[in-house]
Scaffold this motif. Sequence first.
Motif, PDB file in Angstrom:
ATOM      1  N   LEU B  69       0.875  -1.179   0.000  1.00  0.00           N
ATOM      2  CA  LEU B  69       0.000   0.000   0.000  1.00  0.00           C
ATOM      3  C   LEU B  69       0.909   1.226   0.000  1.00  0.00           C
ATOM      4  O   LEU B  69       2.127   1.098  -0.122  1.00  0.00           O
ATOM      5  CB  LEU B  69      -0.962  -0.010   1.193  1.00  0.00           C
ATOM      6  N   LEU B  70       0.347   2.407   0.071  1.00  0.00           N
ATOM      7  CA  LEU B  70       1.180   3.616   0.054  1.00  0.00           C
ATOM      8  C   LEU B  70       0.582   4.635   1.009  1.00  0.00           C
ATOM      9  O   LEU B  70      -0.560   5.058   0.850  1.00  0.00           O
ATOM     10  CB  LEU B  70       1.252   4.189  -1.367  1.00  0.00           C
ATOM     11  N   MET B  71       1.373   4.993   2.013  1.00  0.00           N
ATOM     12  CA  MET B  71       0.925   5.978   2.996  1.00  0.00           C
ATOM     13  C   MET B  71       1.592   7.316   2.701  1.00  0.00           C
ATOM     14  O   MET B  71       2.548   7.381   1.938  1.00  0.00           O
ATOM     15  CB  MET B  71       1.255   5.466   4.399  1.00  0.00           C
ATOM     16  N   PRO B  72       1.086   8.391   3.284  1.00  0.00           N
ATOM     17  CA  PRO B  72       1.627   9.708   2.929  1.00  0.00           C
ATOM     18  C   PRO B  72       2.906  10.032   3.697  1.00  0.00           C
ATOM     19  O   PRO B  72       3.195   9.461   4.745  1.00  0.00           O
ATOM     20  CB  PRO B  72       0.512  10.665   3.344  1.00  0.00           C
ATOM     21  N   MET B  73       3.651  11.001   3.144  1.00  0.00           N
ATOM     22  CA  MET B  73       4.858  11.472   3.801  1.00  0.00           C
ATOM     23  C   MET B  73       4.499  12.488   4.889  1.00  0.00           C
ATOM     24  O   MET B  73       5.147  12.546   5.928  1.00  0.00           O
ATOM     25  CB  MET B  73       5.736  12.133   2.743  1.00  0.00           C
ATOM     26  N   VAL B  74       3.472  13.282   4.650  1.00  0.00           N
ATOM     27  CA  VAL B  74       3.050  14.284   5.636  1.00  0.00           C
ATOM     28  C   VAL B  74       2.055  13.638   6.593  1.00  0.00           C
ATOM     29  O   VAL B  74       1.081  13.025   6.161  1.00  0.00           O
ATOM     30  CB  VAL B  74       2.420  15.506   4.936  1.00  0.00           C
ATOM     31  N   PRO B  76      -0.215  13.944  10.389  1.00  0.00           N
ATOM     32  CA  PRO B  76      -0.731  14.858  11.416  1.00  0.00           C
ATOM     33  C   PRO B  76      -0.105  14.561  12.774  1.00  0.00           C
ATOM     34  O   PRO B  76       0.042  13.396  13.160  1.00  0.00           O
ATOM     35  CB  PRO B  76      -2.227  14.563  11.429  1.00  0.00           C
ATOM     36  N   LEU B 106       6.984  15.304   8.990  1.00  0.00           N
ATOM     37  CA  LEU B 106       7.375  14.473   7.849  1.00  0.00           C
ATOM     38  C   LEU B 106       7.688  13.085   8.379  1.00  0.00           C
ATOM     39  O   LEU B 106       8.517  12.936   9.278  1.00  0.00           O
ATOM     40  CB  LEU B 106       8.614  15.050   7.169  1.00  0.00           C
ATOM     41  N   VAL B 113       0.665   6.042  11.458  1.00  0.00           N
ATOM     42  CA  VAL B 113      -0.315   6.123  10.372  1.00  0.00           C
ATOM     43  C   VAL B 113      -0.980   4.768  10.140  1.00  0.00           C
ATOM     44  O   VAL B 113      -2.191   4.681   9.955  1.00  0.00           O
ATOM     45  CB  VAL B 113       0.350   6.644   9.076  1.00  0.00           C
ATOM     46  N   ASP B 116      -3.366   3.990  12.972  1.00  0.00           N
ATOM     47  CA  ASP B 116      -4.570   4.793  12.833  1.00  0.00           C
ATOM     48  C   ASP B 116      -5.506   4.145  11.809  1.00  0.00           C
ATOM     49  O   ASP B 116      -6.708   4.006  12.039  1.00  0.00           O
ATOM     50  CB  ASP B 116      -4.162   6.203  12.383  1.00  0.00           C
ATOM     51  N   LEU B 117      -4.915   3.701  10.685  1.00  0.00           N
ATOM     52  CA  LEU B 117      -5.718   3.021   9.658  1.00  0.00           C
ATOM     53  C   LEU B 117      -6.347   1.755  10.223  1.00  0.00           C
ATOM     54  O   LEU B 117      -7.555   1.518  10.091  1.00  0.00           O
ATOM     55  CB  LEU B 117      -4.818   2.689   8.457  1.00  0.00           C
ATOM     56  N   ASN B 137       9.517   7.401   0.243  1.00  0.00           N
ATOM     57  CA  ASN B 137      10.513   8.327   0.780  1.00  0.00           C
ATOM     58  C   ASN B 137      10.217   8.686   2.227  1.00  0.00           C
ATOM     59  O   ASN B 137       9.082   9.002   2.570  1.00  0.00           O
ATOM     60  CB  ASN B 137      10.535   9.621  -0.026  1.00  0.00           C
ATOM     61  N   PHE B 139      11.785  10.914   5.756  1.00  0.00           N
ATOM     62  CA  PHE B 139      12.650  12.040   6.129  1.00  0.00           C
ATOM     63  C   PHE B 139      12.990  11.955   7.608  1.00  0.00           C
ATOM     64  O   PHE B 139      12.099  11.863   8.454  1.00  0.00           O
ATOM     65  CB  PHE B 139      11.965  13.376   5.825  1.00  0.00           C
ATOM     66  N   VAL B 156      14.939   6.447   0.694  1.00  0.00           N
ATOM     67  CA  VAL B 156      13.891   5.502   0.292  1.00  0.00           C
ATOM     68  C   VAL B 156      13.909   4.319   1.247  1.00  0.00           C
ATOM     69  O   VAL B 156      14.970   3.766   1.529  1.00  0.00           O
ATOM     70  CB  VAL B 156      14.101   4.995  -1.149  1.00  0.00           C
TER      71      VAL B 156
END
Lengths: 573, 573
Positions: B69-74, B76, B106, B113, B116-117, B137, B139, B156
């Motif tokens: 799957l793909l989670m975001p870099m940003v 909360p 970041l 995440v 949370d999902l 990616n 950070f 990466v």
Amino acid sequence: MRYSNCFVPTLRDVPADAEVISHQLLLRAGYIRRVTSGVYDYLPLALRVLRRIEAIIREEMEKAGAQELLMPMVQPAELWEKSDRMAKYGPELLRFKDRHDHESCLGPTHEEVICDLMSRELRSYKQLPINLYQIQNKFRDEIRPRFGLMRGREFVMKDAYSFHADDESLMAEYRNMFDTYTRIFDRLGLRFRPVEADTGSIGGNDSHEFHVLADSGEDVIAHCDGCDYAANVEKAVSVRSVPAGTPAALAELHTPGVTSAEDVAAFVGIEPALLIKTLVYRVCGGEQDGAIVAACVRGDDQLQEVKLIHALAADAVELASDAEIEAIGGVTGFVGPVGLQQAELWMDIGLQGAIGMVAGANRRDLHVTGLDVARDVAQARFIDLRETRAGDRCSHCDGSIALSRGIEVGQVFALGRRYTEPMEVQFQNQQGKREIATMGCYGIGVSRLMAAVVEQCHDEGGIAWPDVLAPFTVILVSMGQSDGVMEASGDIYQQLKRAGVDVLWDERKERPGVKFKDAELIGIPLQVVMGDRGLAEGVAEFGRRGGDRREIAVADVVAETLAELASGGRTAV
Amino acid sequence: MRYSNCFVPTLRDVPADAEVISHQLLLRAGYIRRVTSGVYDYLPLALRVLRRIEAIIREEMEKAGAQELLMPMVQPAELWEKSDRMAKYGPELLRFKDRHDHESCLGPTHEEVICDLMSRELRSYKQLPINLYQIQNKFRDEIRPRFGLMRGREFVMKDAYSFHADDESLMAEYRNMFDTYTRIFDRLGLRFRPVEADTGSIGGNDSHEFHVLADSGEDVIAHCDGCDYAANVEKAVSVRSVPAGTPAALAELHTPGVTSAEDVAAFVGIEPALLIKTLVYRVCGGEQDGAIVAACVRGDDQLQEVKLIHALAADAVELASDAEIEAIGGVTGFVGPVGLQQAELWMDIGLQGAIGMVAGANRRDLHVTGLDVARDVAQARFIDLRETRAGDRCSHCDGSIALSRGIEVGQVFALGRRYTEPMEVQFQNQQGKREIATMGCYGIGVSRLMAAVVEQCHDEGGIAWPDVLAPFTVILVSMGQSDGVMEASGDIYQQLKRAGVDVLWDERKERPGVKFKDAELIGIPLQVVMGDRGLAEGVAEFGRRGGDRREIAVADVVAETLAELASGGRTAV
């Protein structure tokens, strides 16, 4: 893949806060989940679709001679200072300081980073032209993220940047990319339209946008029914016939409390087209930052602000306050072109030479009549300012203009030297002299494309993916859990896999109704159904999603599947 | 691909600020360029290598039953508050506020995440176990980014997260992932070693790191020559024989200005092992944040701070100031375990029962002799605190411990309920009751792996990629530019491409010396050379990079290439 091993959290109900159909369906079908405003998880099915879109883009970009690289998401602010966009880009550019207090930002686009690279690596004309692209997450801190993947903050983008020794080479690559984009969107099975576009905050000379046609689109595009002219209304030009005014002397008319164009026209007893509507703006950004300007269009036209922004070379315009209007000699509600002081006055080209017009008198409760633009408004600058409307005449042929809604999924820019000059992207030409390179850039919103496809390809049951984009090509549904059915299904599953078909086997202990609902919802194009009844006769049901299924011999499932895929039959749109 | 169309800006000189060989070679061979501290552009060759690493990882992860799957870099910040890591993670977590003033960060890792999902999507034990991974990616705002891709800020990573109904299932997946990682690093052709590891800021119970063995590695790993015990020195335990002290009464000894362990031992005339070295720390983070603690090891041992941090459940420790030492009754340079007040005292297990020891007296210019730990130091807590040294005896067998340097490229964690409990990842068990899931996480540093491979696979000429990772498998070098050579080369090029071989055709107008230097530097495993001489005889030269080339018939180039690749012959390491 077996359905039980696939994380697809489908929902029965339409999520409350999802307004557009792609947002609703991608949530309901278990493709995406919201992490925070405008930021999403792509669950396994969504990632499979993204990868397919990316594969088609890569194939066409490579064919077109572009090379893939990967730039970082975090960028140093000094590059944005150098290109003069640090101040200009506005709050969509997310800025922060790292632990060493270095100003940085999250890349919303990569002109600065690639120019920095090329300024160090470009030496000779022999290295040109070159086109470098990447597929990567971008971040734009949208003020109002909405519509799911349509306007997110973190999103996947393909961005390409080309560098050239001269503008002829640039325009050749611009056309090459234009054709490449056309091929990409064709292969994705989309109804789309390339249109002339404003260059916006990216800048440069020429630009085209590629719009997927959909009622939910945020953009309005104007297109001619007689020729291939098409443009974003932000830029579209058209012509229309307007009534001729009657020559008269300039006179004042008492219009107590009458301010809107419609009311004034009715009060005076003229058509709204004979009225001059004057708007006063404060300029944001650019050389005139903070200046107050006035702009006029006919009473029945709308002013297209993007055209004014473009003319002013500004970043934005905002309607002026009452005090700002007063400062240039105007009165809110009664502003007109005659007598405004210390303000640039821009007029729509359609007002050039107009006579017998009515306009605000810049005094409370007064308008002027008999206005002759050439005679009475000396200082005006005429440009195209009105927004094109449906029914206007095409400015290229006798055709009629229609408006459609579109989702912008790609844009190509002939940037010229907008970035290469300040960022010193230079090369040695054949004569041994240093020259500044010229540049193009070319973007595709990859994750937005996924939503755009759903906007075009869905029905009441759910998503109807085109074959080339579906996360799985075939869904194999086992009806019941008898040993015979499971064994026969397992056999078909293995055969399809061996034939290279992406098959999802729904072997769950669920009622057939649940399985079919899920199959429709997630949008797998082909269905193979194996049940006890067919088992006895050696047949399975086979058909396209949303269509009828027919019985075929189990032995023919692979061949029928491959034939159906080769036929390229599209799902209902 | 034709070399002329491939953006490979090679450098003749070693870049000034590149310390390790992988950093030097990746810069010199045109694979990477620095954007800002710890942030790099991956140029086309590097991206090809990254994609190959990723493909192998994906294949093995899918085989192991994980889903991508793909989670975001940003991310909360509230998720990090919930897991209690917002404060704990330290300045490596880059924090910022978006335009709506929402605290964000970041992602350096994605436990928050994914939990949370799962807290929203997990319902029943039937959905478990599940293993979800992404390649993305990350950070981390390293205080001192260095060594190119070895310790970058943006990098990466492949990160996987598994959820389970019970710890038995978790440990089964932990072993599954351990085996999967072993297969991945085997396929990449690396000399590597899995070692027991501290769980660090991620937390949890068990953890193993996978280290690529290389002298430039930042980690030190201890391994036994008699059994398969191996551990990061941060965690490694071992035994050693120490001289027995002589029973005596506690006495004071005037030691004016003698403070270092070596000097004290020499002054007193004892072996350093009979000395107690006492260090005073301030605790950072955790429940004892800010507390001052003392820790003792033998005079010839080094204290391994990670072990102390672990024992304190702290985030870090820092050496206390003179004032802080005084506050607990100590005197800098003469600190000892006897007479320290109001400070926790931790002692290395090797000091338990020690007699006849010498230690600081907590008074200026004074030590004590005849110290009997059991008699004189009542409040000590004994744990393993010393750092394992080469030559120590294995604690599992009679073997001897050796130390090697390693580059950590992967880590697996049995997290347990460290995250699932605060983040409420619950499911309904078979009895219909709500239970908290248990969790594992599994990371591979994808971009660091690229550097680690170069550390192991290089020679004087440049990078010597293993066949499976090389950006191109074959480099076809045209010697000269005669029509005959270019035509024959073009023919071989097409044949290799048709055979599915990734071939880079060096058709540049460059001298042969330049071409061969570049070919060696960028590290393509197989070389085919076509020149005027061979042309007449219908032969080309064929060989492995760094080895001899032999003449083969042009007609045999494809067959020889495929045979050589099938033989899996490895390049010189």
